[in-house]
Write a protein that holds these residues in place. Structure first.
Motif, PDB file in Angstrom:
ATOM      1  N   ARG A 115      17.056 107.723  16.427  1.00 25.70           N
ATOM      2  CA  ARG A 115      17.494 106.420  15.390  1.00 25.70           C
ATOM      3  C   ARG A 115      17.351 106.825  13.705  1.00 25.70           C
ATOM      4  O   ARG A 115      18.079 106.199  13.030  1.00 25.70           O
ATOM      5  CB  ARG A 115      16.427 105.174  15.603  1.00 25.70           C
ATOM      6  N   LYS A 158      25.511 110.906  12.435  1.00 24.51           N
ATOM      7  CA  LYS A 158      26.256 109.633  12.311  1.00 24.51           C
ATOM      8  C   LYS A 158      27.762 109.643  12.390  1.00 24.51           C
ATOM      9  O   LYS A 158      28.419 108.788  13.246  1.00 24.51           O
ATOM     10  CB  LYS A 158      25.962 108.782  11.063  1.00 24.51           C
ATOM     11  N   ILE A 173      19.440 101.604  15.712  1.00 27.61           N
ATOM     12  CA  ILE A 173      20.046 102.105  14.697  1.00 27.61           C
ATOM     13  C   ILE A 173      20.352 103.635  15.004  1.00 27.61           C
ATOM     14  O   ILE A 173      20.039 104.180  15.960  1.00 27.61           O
ATOM     15  CB  ILE A 173      18.931 101.858  13.560  1.00 27.61           C
ATOM     16  N   ALA A 204      23.752 103.202  16.633  1.00 30.17           N
ATOM     17  CA  ALA A 204      24.692 102.425  15.954  1.00 30.17           C
ATOM     18  C   ALA A 204      25.865 102.796  15.570  1.00 30.17           C
ATOM     19  O   ALA A 204      27.128 102.164  15.607  1.00 30.17           O
ATOM     20  CB  ALA A 204      23.822 101.765  14.556  1.00 30.17           C
ATOM     21  N   SER A 217      28.182 103.030  18.473  1.00 31.55           N
ATOM     22  CA  SER A 217      28.638 101.624  18.806  1.00 31.55           C
ATOM     23  C   SER A 217      29.709 101.321  18.063  1.00 31.55           C
ATOM     24  O   SER A 217      30.836 100.785  18.450  1.00 31.55           O
ATOM     25  CB  SER A 217      27.444 100.551  18.876  1.00 31.55           C
ATOM     26  N   ASP A 270      16.659  93.082  17.571  1.00 33.96           N
ATOM     27  CA  ASP A 270      16.769  94.367  17.065  1.00 33.96           C
ATOM     28  C   ASP A 270      18.130  95.233  17.515  1.00 33.96           C
ATOM     29  O   ASP A 270      18.339  96.219  16.789  1.00 33.96           O
ATOM     30  CB  ASP A 270      15.411  95.064  16.835  1.00 33.96           C
ATOM     31  N   ASN A 313      21.986  96.677  17.595  1.00 31.99           N
ATOM     32  CA  ASN A 313      23.063  96.800  16.635  1.00 31.99           C
ATOM     33  C   ASN A 313      24.122  95.884  16.896  1.00 31.99           C
ATOM     34  O   ASN A 313      24.430  95.555  18.159  1.00 31.99           O
ATOM     35  CB  ASN A 313      23.264  98.264  16.535  1.00 31.99           C
ATOM     36  N   ASP A 339      26.997  95.950  17.009  1.00 31.86           N
ATOM     37  CA  ASP A 339      28.619  96.523  17.484  1.00 31.86           C
ATOM     38  C   ASP A 339      28.360  96.491  18.794  1.00 31.86           C
ATOM     39  O   ASP A 339      29.343  96.949  19.626  1.00 31.86           O
ATOM     40  CB  ASP A 339      28.770  97.787  16.737  1.00 31.86           C
TER      41      ASP A 339
END
Length: 163
Positions: free
Chosen positions: A11, A18, A41, A45, A48, A69, A71, A73
């Motif tokens: 996360r 990312k 996250i 995230a 996603s 909590d 995400n 998407d």
């Protein structure tokens, strides 16, 4: 039934993680795979968002008791109220696992996948080395690019073990 690929990662990750996770998600969705992840996250995230950018189906498996909590998407959220034990649900639901980046939780998912015999590949993450610094014989392969990781995952769904 579409192939289900779990994408695991920290996360709290790097921008490179990312970017790579986003591309992995996009490529998986374009190939028609269902993307599974922890639903939080960071890498979760990003993968996603990448999958949703290509109109993919994305399922988040959360450790807590609510979807609050998760995400934004995700296509669907499964709440487990199981903490890190949810990692087993994620891995057992996958036909293949892509690990992006590394954290202790991510390492547990990699280890669970190996124990289950799920094909697993690492992208910019954990490498398992022996005392001399050489990859152990049964270590998951590493991918150089998101495309390489996705190609590996989609070419071996449900195949026991990794090469």
């Amino acid at each position: 039934m579409p192939v289900q690929v779990a994408v695991c990662g920290p996360r709290f990750c790097t921008e490179r993680d990312k970017d790579q996770a986003y591309e992995v998600g996009r490529l998986l969705a374009q190939a028609g795979a269902t993307v599974l992840n922890g639903g939080g996250i960071g890498v979760m995230a990003a993968v996603s968002a990448g999958a949703r950018s290509a109109d993919g189906l994305v399922i988040g498996i959360r450790p807590g008791a609510t979807r609050d909590d998760a995400n934004p998407d995700l296509s669907a959220v499964l709440v487990t109220n199981m903490g890190e034990a949810r990692n087993a649900i994620l891995v057992w639901s996958a036909d293949a696992v892509i690990v992006v980046g590394g954290s202790w939780g991510t390492l547990s998912e990699l280890a669970l996948a190996k124990r289950r015999g799920v094909p697993v590949v690492s992208l910019g993450g954990w490498q398992i080395l022996d005392a001399d610094g050489n990859p152990v014989p049964d270590a998951p392969p590493t991918a150089a690019t998101p495309r390489d990781a996705v190609t590996f995952a989609l070419s071996r769904p449900g195949e026991p073990g990794s090469p």
